[in-house]
Design a protein around this motif. Structure first.
Motif, PDB file in Angstrom:
ATOM      1  N   THR A   1      70.619  52.799   4.808  1.00  0.00           N
ATOM      2  CA  THR A   1      71.573  53.260   5.139  1.00  0.00           C
ATOM      3  C   THR A   1      72.350  52.756   6.643  1.00  0.00           C
ATOM      4  OG1 THR A   1      71.457  55.242   4.683  1.00  0.00           O
ATOM      5  CG2 THR A   1      72.885  55.537   6.004  1.00  0.00           C
ATOM      6  N   GLY A   2      71.128  52.111   7.735  1.00  0.00           N
ATOM      7  CA  GLY A   2      71.525  51.523   8.955  1.00  0.00           C
ATOM      8  C   GLY A   2      71.635  50.565   8.714  1.00  0.00           C
ATOM      9  N   ARG A   3      70.808  49.402   7.508  1.00  0.00           N
ATOM     10  CA  ARG A   3      71.348  47.866   7.001  1.00  0.00           C
ATOM     11  C   ARG A   3      72.559  48.265   6.411  1.00  0.00           C
ATOM     12  NH1 ARG A   3      67.081  44.309   5.962  1.00  0.00           N
ATOM     13  NH2 ARG A   3      65.230  44.770   6.609  1.00  0.00           N
ATOM     14  N   ILE A   4      73.411  48.668   5.661  1.00  0.00           N
ATOM     15  CA  ILE A   4      74.491  48.746   5.310  1.00  0.00           C
ATOM     16  C   ILE A   4      75.751  49.403   6.189  1.00  0.00           C
ATOM     17  CG2 ILE A   4      76.033  49.904   3.566  1.00  0.00           C
ATOM     18  CD1 ILE A   4      74.139  50.483   1.473  1.00  0.00           C
ATOM     19  N   SER A   5      75.089  50.199   7.430  1.00  0.00           N
ATOM     20  CA  SER A   5      76.285  50.800   7.925  1.00  0.00           C
ATOM     21  C   SER A   5      76.414  50.104   9.018  1.00  0.00           C
ATOM     22  CB  SER A   5      76.599  52.132   7.989  1.00  0.00           C
ATOM     23  OG  SER A   5      75.373  52.851   8.553  1.00  0.00           O
ATOM     24  N   GLY A   6      75.188  49.953   9.341  1.00  0.00           N
ATOM     25  CA  GLY A   6      75.112  49.207  11.524  1.00  0.00           C
ATOM     26  C   GLY A   6      74.632  50.645  11.808  1.00  0.00           C
ATOM     27  N   VAL A   7      74.294  51.601  11.417  1.00  0.00           N
ATOM     28  CA  VAL A   7      74.483  53.110  12.289  1.00  0.00           C
ATOM     29  C   VAL A   7      72.541  53.357  11.883  1.00  0.00           C
ATOM     30  CG1 VAL A   7      74.946  55.698  13.128  1.00  0.00           C
ATOM     31  CG2 VAL A   7      76.446  53.207  11.977  1.00  0.00           C
ATOM     32  N   VAL A   8      72.224  53.082  13.063  1.00  0.00           N
ATOM     33  CA  VAL A   8      70.859  53.391  12.715  1.00  0.00           C
ATOM     34  C   VAL A   8      70.359  55.255  12.350  1.00  0.00           C
ATOM     35  CG1 VAL A   8      68.284  53.656  13.417  1.00  0.00           C
ATOM     36  CG2 VAL A   8      69.381  51.865  14.265  1.00  0.00           C
ATOM     37  N   VAL A   9      70.100  55.529  11.447  1.00  0.00           N
ATOM     38  CA  VAL A   9      69.722  56.833  11.398  1.00  0.00           C
ATOM     39  C   VAL A   9      68.490  57.111  11.162  1.00  0.00           C
ATOM     40  CG1 VAL A   9      70.280  59.022   9.703  1.00  0.00           C
ATOM     41  CG2 VAL A   9      71.976  57.246  10.369  1.00  0.00           C
ATOM     42  N   THR A  10      68.166  57.572  12.322  1.00  0.00           N
ATOM     43  CA  THR A  10      66.069  58.281  12.579  1.00  0.00           C
ATOM     44  C   THR A  10      66.154  60.206  11.993  1.00  0.00           C
ATOM     45  OG1 THR A  10      66.410  59.758  14.596  1.00  0.00           O
ATOM     46  CG2 THR A  10      66.010  56.787  14.322  1.00  0.00           C
ATOM     47  N   PRO A  11      64.602  60.124  11.559  1.00  0.00           N
ATOM     48  CA  PRO A  11      63.996  61.521  10.818  1.00  0.00           C
ATOM     49  C   PRO A  11      64.754  62.165  12.300  1.00  0.00           C
ATOM     50  CG  PRO A  11      62.683  59.627  10.537  1.00  0.00           C
ATOM     51  CD  PRO A  11      63.442  59.134  11.053  1.00  0.00           C
ATOM     52  N   ALA A  12      64.967  62.318  12.983  1.00  0.00           N
ATOM     53  CA  ALA A  12      64.924  63.055  14.194  1.00  0.00           C
ATOM     54  C   ALA A  12      66.816  63.399  13.890  1.00  0.00           C
ATOM     55  CB  ALA A  12      65.327  62.549  15.604  1.00  0.00           C
ATOM     56  N   HIS A  13      67.097  62.994  13.492  1.00  0.00           N
ATOM     57  CA  HIS A  13      69.063  62.947  13.026  1.00  0.00           C
ATOM     58  C   HIS A  13      68.987  64.150  12.123  1.00  0.00           C
ATOM     59  CE1 HIS A  13      69.872  58.856  14.710  1.00  0.00           C
ATOM     60  NE2 HIS A  13      70.557  59.535  15.671  1.00  0.00           N
ATOM     61  N   VAL A  14      68.284  63.675  11.396  1.00  0.00           N
ATOM     62  CA  VAL A  14      68.230  64.935  10.029  1.00  0.00           C
ATOM     63  C   VAL A  14      67.393  65.852  10.145  1.00  0.00           C
ATOM     64  CG1 VAL A  14      67.010  64.852   7.341  1.00  0.00           C
ATOM     65  CG2 VAL A  14      68.487  62.449   8.562  1.00  0.00           C
ATOM     66  N   GLU A  15      67.062  66.004  11.021  1.00  0.00           N
ATOM     67  CA  GLU A  15      65.819  67.183  11.698  1.00  0.00           C
ATOM     68  C   GLU A  15      66.595  68.114  11.913  1.00  0.00           C
ATOM     69  OE1 GLU A  15      62.093  65.536  12.460  1.00  0.00           O
ATOM     70  OE2 GLU A  15      61.851  64.983  10.715  1.00  0.00           O
ATOM     71  N   ARG A  16      67.368  67.498  13.627  1.00  0.00           N
ATOM     72  CA  ARG A  16      68.468  68.576  14.330  1.00  0.00           C
ATOM     73  C   ARG A  16      69.280  69.158  13.774  1.00  0.00           C
ATOM     74  NH1 ARG A  16      72.035  64.136  16.852  1.00  0.00           N
ATOM     75  NH2 ARG A  16      73.387  64.023  15.057  1.00  0.00           N
TER      76      ARG A  16
END
Length: 83
Positions: free
Chosen positions: A59-74
């Motif tokens: 997802t980060g490679r495609i969108s240029g937005v780095v998504v981390t597990p912390a984003h998903v867990e909040r």
């Protein structure tokens, strides 16, 4: 590559159980370079046990937005709208 069969991909978006070799659409091989760089063989139909880190990296490679597990867990903010 042929289209997936019903036994490969369910009509429900939450129950898709397909390996990286199961792709379709207008450009099914477009992400092959990214998959290889992440250590995933795009021709393989092997199941990835914990695909979440790979999905977040892709997802980060495609969108240029780095998504981390912390984003998903909040906590997710939301609202209920009534009329």
């Amino acid at each position: 590559m042929t289209s997936p069969t019903p036994s490969t991909v369910s009509s429900s978006p939450v129950s898709i159980r397909a390996g990286p070799g199961t792709r379709w659409g207008a450009a099914p091989d477009r992400l092959n370079r990214h998959l290889r760089e992440l250590g995933i063989d795009p021709a393989s139909d092997d199941w990835i046990d914990n695909a979440i880190p790979a999905v977040l990296a892709l997802t980060g490679r495609i969108s240029g937005v780095v998504v981390t597990p912390a984003h998903v867990e909040r906590p997710v903010l939301g609202a209920a709208l009534f009329r």
